[in-house]
Write a protein that holds these residues in place. Structure first.
Motif, PDB file in Angstrom:
ATOM      1  N   VAL A  60     -31.602  11.540  67.599  1.00  0.00           N
ATOM      2  CA  VAL A  60     -32.701  12.484  67.385  1.00  0.00           C
ATOM      3  C   VAL A  60     -32.193  13.740  66.674  1.00  0.00           C
ATOM      4  O   VAL A  60     -32.825  14.244  65.735  1.00  0.00           O
ATOM      5  N   GLY A  61     -31.046  14.249  67.100  1.00  0.00           N
ATOM      6  CA  GLY A  61     -30.504  15.460  66.493  1.00  0.00           C
ATOM      7  C   GLY A  61     -30.160  15.285  65.026  1.00  0.00           C
ATOM      8  O   GLY A  61     -30.461  16.149  64.192  1.00  0.00           O
ATOM      9  N   ASP A  70     -33.241  15.129  62.941  1.00  0.00           N
ATOM     10  CA  ASP A  70     -33.790  16.467  62.725  1.00  0.00           C
ATOM     11  C   ASP A  70     -33.075  17.156  61.567  1.00  0.00           C
ATOM     12  O   ASP A  70     -33.703  17.804  60.720  1.00  0.00           O
ATOM     13  N   ALA A 118     -34.288  15.555  58.367  1.00  0.00           N
ATOM     14  CA  ALA A 118     -35.653  15.991  58.074  1.00  0.00           C
ATOM     15  C   ALA A 118     -35.666  17.404  57.503  1.00  0.00           C
ATOM     16  O   ALA A 118     -36.415  17.707  56.563  1.00  0.00           O
ATOM     17  N   THR A 119     -34.825  18.276  58.051  1.00  0.00           N
ATOM     18  CA  THR A 119     -34.725  19.641  57.538  1.00  0.00           C
ATOM     19  C   THR A 119     -34.282  19.638  56.082  1.00  0.00           C
ATOM     20  O   THR A 119     -34.827  20.370  55.244  1.00  0.00           O
ATOM     21  N   LEU A 142     -38.924  11.071  65.209  1.00  0.00           N
ATOM     22  CA  LEU A 142     -38.753  12.513  65.095  1.00  0.00           C
ATOM     23  C   LEU A 142     -39.724  13.024  64.053  1.00  0.00           C
ATOM     24  O   LEU A 142     -39.678  12.605  62.887  1.00  0.00           O
ATOM     25  N   ALA A 168     -41.140  16.303  61.945  1.00  0.00           N
ATOM     26  CA  ALA A 168     -40.712  17.651  61.566  1.00  0.00           C
ATOM     27  C   ALA A 168     -41.630  18.207  60.488  1.00  0.00           C
ATOM     28  O   ALA A 168     -42.002  17.507  59.540  1.00  0.00           O
ATOM     29  N   ARG A 196     -42.751  23.128  63.147  1.00  0.00           N
ATOM     30  CA  ARG A 196     -42.226  22.604  64.406  1.00  0.00           C
ATOM     31  C   ARG A 196     -41.466  21.311  64.186  1.00  0.00           C
ATOM     32  O   ARG A 196     -41.559  20.672  63.134  1.00  0.00           O
ATOM     33  N   SER A 197     -40.716  20.947  65.229  1.00  0.00           N
ATOM     34  CA  SER A 197     -40.022  19.664  65.273  1.00  0.00           C
ATOM     35  C   SER A 197     -40.270  19.073  66.653  1.00  0.00           C
ATOM     36  O   SER A 197     -40.203  19.794  67.652  1.00  0.00           O
ATOM     37  N   GLN A 198     -40.585  17.777  66.711  1.00  0.00           N
ATOM     38  CA  GLN A 198     -40.908  17.163  67.999  1.00  0.00           C
ATOM     39  C   GLN A 198     -40.409  15.728  68.041  1.00  0.00           C
ATOM     40  O   GLN A 198     -40.589  14.962  67.085  1.00  0.00           O
ATOM     41  N   HIS A 199     -39.799  15.384  69.179  1.00  0.00           N
ATOM     42  CA  HIS A 199     -39.358  14.011  69.402  1.00  0.00           C
ATOM     43  C   HIS A 199     -40.428  13.266  70.181  1.00  0.00           C
ATOM     44  O   HIS A 199     -40.960  13.757  71.174  1.00  0.00           O
TER      45      HIS A 199
END
Length: 305
Positions: free
Chosen positions: A201-202, A205, A208-209, A229, A231, A235-238
């Motif tokens: 997940v990290g 993220d 995605a950024t 994930l 993004a 916001r960002s949400q799992h």
């Protein structure tokens, strides 16, 4: 009925044989079984969106052969508008030649056939379909120039534009990113697009950024059993994956994309659309095959965790 979701993409017939092992160069093996299965990421996503509640139209090309007729008939049976599924005389329909061994390893040869004829001119001939749609979806199994043309046209028309960058072998053309509302890669595709390893997940993220810095508005990285994930700049949400017992993951990603698009076209929120797509994808992996595994909207509504 006016199509709310329009898919511009590939139609393939999958020719699948099973053998004890993959053949070596020059070797002939006795196979155990053979099946033909309608496929192609574009067609799979069209079937998913239709079964999951959307009014759907497909823009693509098939050859002048029995496979093309069969693929078109399969889409019509799902209630999909096929006026823009164009038959190319003298060409073969796209095929994927797949050998699967006893350990589920496979070797695949893809012949584009009709899919190579999905030109910008072909798409322009059905611009009315694009202009009437709410959501436009592309993948990367048709010529890249055509994909870019569709993304740009979707942006000009003010539509919700989704790109599933599959198969991805490297970064997308820089100008594409600003035309995409939702970029939906899996882990390996996110890695190919960004050069960053994506296996959690990290790390999704972080990828995605990077993609948003390139100009994409929103990114959904699908992570299999790790969920998805989402993004955006805000916001960002799992989103954890629904728990199921997997049998065959074929077309799970296509099912997610089709379900997500169908839910957006119906007016659901992003979060609800993601969850809807996840449940549909989870149900698909409990069944064998590509299009045969895709659930209906009733199946999703009946799902109990």
């Amino acid at each position: 009925m006016q199509a709310k979701v329009v898919i511009v993409g590939s139609l393939n017939m999958d020719l699948v044989t099973r053998a004890p092992r993959l053949p070596k160069a020059g070797e002939t093996l006795a196979g155990q079984s053979f099946v033909t299965v309608p496929g192609g990421k574009g067609a799979n996503q069209a079937v998913a969106a239709a079964r999951l509640g959307a009014s759907v139209a497909m823009i693509g090309c098939v050859g002048s052969d029995a496979y093309g007729d069969e693929l078109r008939s399969a889409l019509l049976a799902e209630g999909i508008d096929c006026q823009a599924v164009t038959r190319i005389e003298g060409e073969s329909t796209g095929v994927a030649l797949i050998v699967v061994d006893d350990s589920s390893q496979n070797a695949i040869v893809i012949v584009a056939g009709g899919n190579g004829h999905v030109t910008s001119a072909v798409v322009d001939g059905f611009d009315t379909l694009l202009s009437q749609a709410d959501v436009i979806i592309c993948q990367l199994e048709i010529p890249m120039a055509t994909v870019g043309h569709v993304l740009k046209r979707g942006r000009e028309l003010g539509k919700t534009v989704i790109l599933n960058p599959a198969p991805a072998s490297g970064p997308l053309p820089a100008e594409w990113y600003g035309w995409i509302d939702y970029l939906i890669p899996n882990e390996s595709e996110a890695t190919a697009l960004t050069g960053l390893p994506v296996d959690s997940v990290g790390s999704a993220d972080a990828a995605a950024t990077a993609l948003m810095k390139a100009g994409v508005r929103k990114v959904i990285v699908t992570l299999g059993e790790q969920g998805a994930l989402f993004a955006s700049q805000a916001r960002s949400q799992h989103f954890p994956a629904p728990k199921v017992q997997p049998v065959d993951t074929t077309a799970a990603g296509d099912t997610f994309v089709g379900g997500f698009a169908a839910a957006l076209a119906e007016g659901k929120s992003e979060s609800d659309a993601i969850r809807f797509g996840q449940i549909a994808a989870a149900l698909s992996v409990t069944r064998s095959g590509a299009q045969p595994s895709i659930p209906t909207v009733v199946d999703v509504q009946s799902y109990q965790p």
